[in-house]
Enzyme design. Structure first.
Site, PDB file in Angstrom:
ATOM      1  N   PHE A   1       0.838  -1.204   0.000  1.00 45.72           N
ATOM      2  CA  PHE A   1       0.000   0.000   0.000  1.00 45.72           C
ATOM      3  C   PHE A   1       0.873   1.254   0.000  1.00 45.72           C
ATOM      4  O   PHE A   1       0.664   2.179  -0.785  1.00 45.72           O
ATOM      5  CB  PHE A   1      -0.900  -0.040   1.242  1.00 45.72           C
ATOM      6  CG  PHE A   1      -1.804   1.155   1.416  1.00 45.72           C
ATOM      7  CD1 PHE A   1      -3.147   1.084   1.065  1.00 45.72           C
ATOM      8  CD2 PHE A   1      -1.327   2.346   1.950  1.00 45.72           C
ATOM      9  CE1 PHE A   1      -3.973   2.183   1.232  1.00 45.72           C
ATOM     10  CE2 PHE A   1      -2.148   3.443   2.120  1.00 45.72           C
ATOM     11  CZ  PHE A   1      -3.479   3.362   1.760  1.00 45.72           C
ATOM     12  N   CYS A   2       1.876   1.286   0.904  1.00 51.33           N
ATOM     13  CA  CYS A   2       2.713   2.484   1.017  1.00 51.33           C
ATOM     14  C   CYS A   2       3.650   2.647  -0.183  1.00 51.33           C
ATOM     15  O   CYS A   2       3.907   3.771  -0.614  1.00 51.33           O
ATOM     16  CB  CYS A   2       3.515   2.445   2.315  1.00 51.33           C
ATOM     17  SG  CYS A   2       2.502   2.646   3.803  1.00 51.33           S
ATOM     18  N   VAL A   3       4.169   1.551  -0.709  1.00 55.16           N
ATOM     19  CA  VAL A   3       4.991   1.649  -1.916  1.00 55.16           C
ATOM     20  C   VAL A   3       4.176   2.282  -3.037  1.00 55.16           C
ATOM     21  O   VAL A   3       4.621   3.245  -3.694  1.00 55.16           O
ATOM     22  CB  VAL A   3       5.523   0.272  -2.356  1.00 55.16           C
ATOM     23  CG1 VAL A   3       6.214   0.375  -3.714  1.00 55.16           C
ATOM     24  CG2 VAL A   3       6.500  -0.297  -1.322  1.00 55.16           C
TER      25      VAL A   3
ATOM     26  N   HIS B   1       3.532   6.084  -2.522  1.00 54.18           N
ATOM     27  CA  HIS B   1       4.662   7.002  -2.677  1.00 54.18           C
ATOM     28  C   HIS B   1       5.270   6.937  -4.076  1.00 54.18           C
ATOM     29  O   HIS B   1       5.890   7.914  -4.512  1.00 54.18           O
ATOM     30  CB  HIS B   1       5.653   6.791  -1.540  1.00 54.18           C
ATOM     31  CG  HIS B   1       5.036   7.235  -0.250  1.00 54.18           C
ATOM     32  ND1 HIS B   1       5.032   8.553   0.134  1.00 54.18           N
ATOM     33  CD2 HIS B   1       4.305   6.560   0.677  1.00 54.18           C
ATOM     34  CE1 HIS B   1       4.351   8.657   1.260  1.00 54.18           C
ATOM     35  NE2 HIS B   1       3.892   7.471   1.611  1.00 54.18           N
TER      36      HIS B   1
END
Length: 329
Positions: free
Chosen positions: A82-84, A87
């Site tokens: 999710f965070c990859v 960003h």
């Protein structure tokens, strides 16, 4: 977006400190996104998480691209898809389309300075094993620590898809989505504006941060997130902190079996909470509904689940922070 274990109150229902955080999120980020909504039942953790991310990732004069690379690389090391994805999309928003797609593919940036940043960020997963420290200033170091914490919160409490059906894994969708946020991403942010949201009177900023507001934000997050440990007894807390120290970020191949072995000597009432905290520190996506259901038998509210996950997450994050000054361990 699907929340794994509960549905937080809608942003329009927010009041008090939560509403204040949401106002800053709308003004300076991309609104009260699920990462922060998931923490809304514990406003002090929500505020400190936002403050650290804002002061480290968004504010100040360090190139935002460098910090987005660090956020992406830490997220990759922590297996937070999710965070990859989020960003990578923000790298697109900054106009770094080719670099964003290199990161999305799991590659190494072609520019040596960027490649060095990525390697440094990924090495922090096991900081003692690689004799890791930081040659960078408070904003870059703070970004790295912010995402060690945020990755664990997100992987524990949210499903991994940023958009329905995994649409964010399409390069076209990533590029278009980034352009939608380009103006907000590129606007300069004044350092320190989040600090009034914090109860920072009792916190001492760490040495690595100097007099930067990043240090105040990190100290505040560490203070409020550690309070989740009070939900567990002394033996349980010792099990979590000692395991974080000796395992040094190594990802267990079978996390649930690994955690089950570690809690055998923990008093019975604390075993499920200790398992959740350990998994939050090492393999947060391995927390299962059955774990949460057992925890809720004695702690029915969402807030205590958030506090427990935050405790595991900050214990792992602070292990990385302490590697900056090993003589103080």
């Amino acid at each position: 977006m699907t929340y794994r274990f509960f549905s937080p109150a809608p942003p329009k229902a927010a009041s008090g400190l939560t509403a204040e955080v949401y106002r800053q999120l709308r003004a300076e980020f991309i609104g009260p996104v699920p990462t922060f909504q998931a923490l809304s039942a514990v406003p002090e953790v929500l505020a400190a998480t936002w403050a650290l991310m804002r002061e480290a990732l968004l504010a100040g004069d360090v190139p935002r691209v460098d910090r987005e690379l660090v956020a992406s690389a830490v997220s990759r090391a922590n297996r937070c898809r999710f965070c990859v994805d989020a960003h990578v999309m923000l790298l697109h928003a900054l106009g770094e389309h080719e670099l964003a797609e290199v990161i999305a593919r799991g590659g190494t940036p072609p520019e040596p300075r960027h490649a060095e940043l990525v390697a440094w960020a990924e090495a922090s997963r096991s900081p003692v094993a690689v004799d890791w420290s930081s040659p960078y200033g408070p904003e870059v170091t703070g970004t790295l620590l912010a995402f060690h914490f945020i990755n664990r919160i997100v992987s524990a409490l949210l499903d991994p898809d940023l958009l329905p059906g995994g649409l964010q894994r399409s390069p076209v969708v990533r590029s278009v989505g980034g352009r939608l946020y380009a103006r907000t991403a590129r606007e300069p942010k004044e350092p320190g504006r989040s600090l009034p949201l914090l109860d920072a009177a009792a916190t001492m900023a760490p040495a690595w941060a100097g007099d930067s507001p990043v240090g105040v934000a990190y100290a505040s997050l560490r203070m409020v997130a550690r309070q989740g440990g009070e939900l567990l007894g002394a033996v349980a807390r010792q099990t979590v902190t000692a395991t974080v120290r000796w395992e040094d970020g190594r990802s267990p191949a079978q996390p649930r079996e690994w955690a089950a072995d570690l809690i055998r000597d923990v008093p019975g009432p604390d075993r499920v909470g200790t398992r959740i905290a350990l998994l939050a520190a090492f393999a947060p996506s391995a927390i299962r509904p059955g774990d949460v259901a057992l925890w809720r038998l004695s702690h029915p509210g969402d807030a205590d689940l958030i506090r427990l996950v935050a405790y595991g997450a900050i214990t792992a994050t602070d292990h990385v922070a302490q590697a900056l000054f090993p003589a103080q361990l």
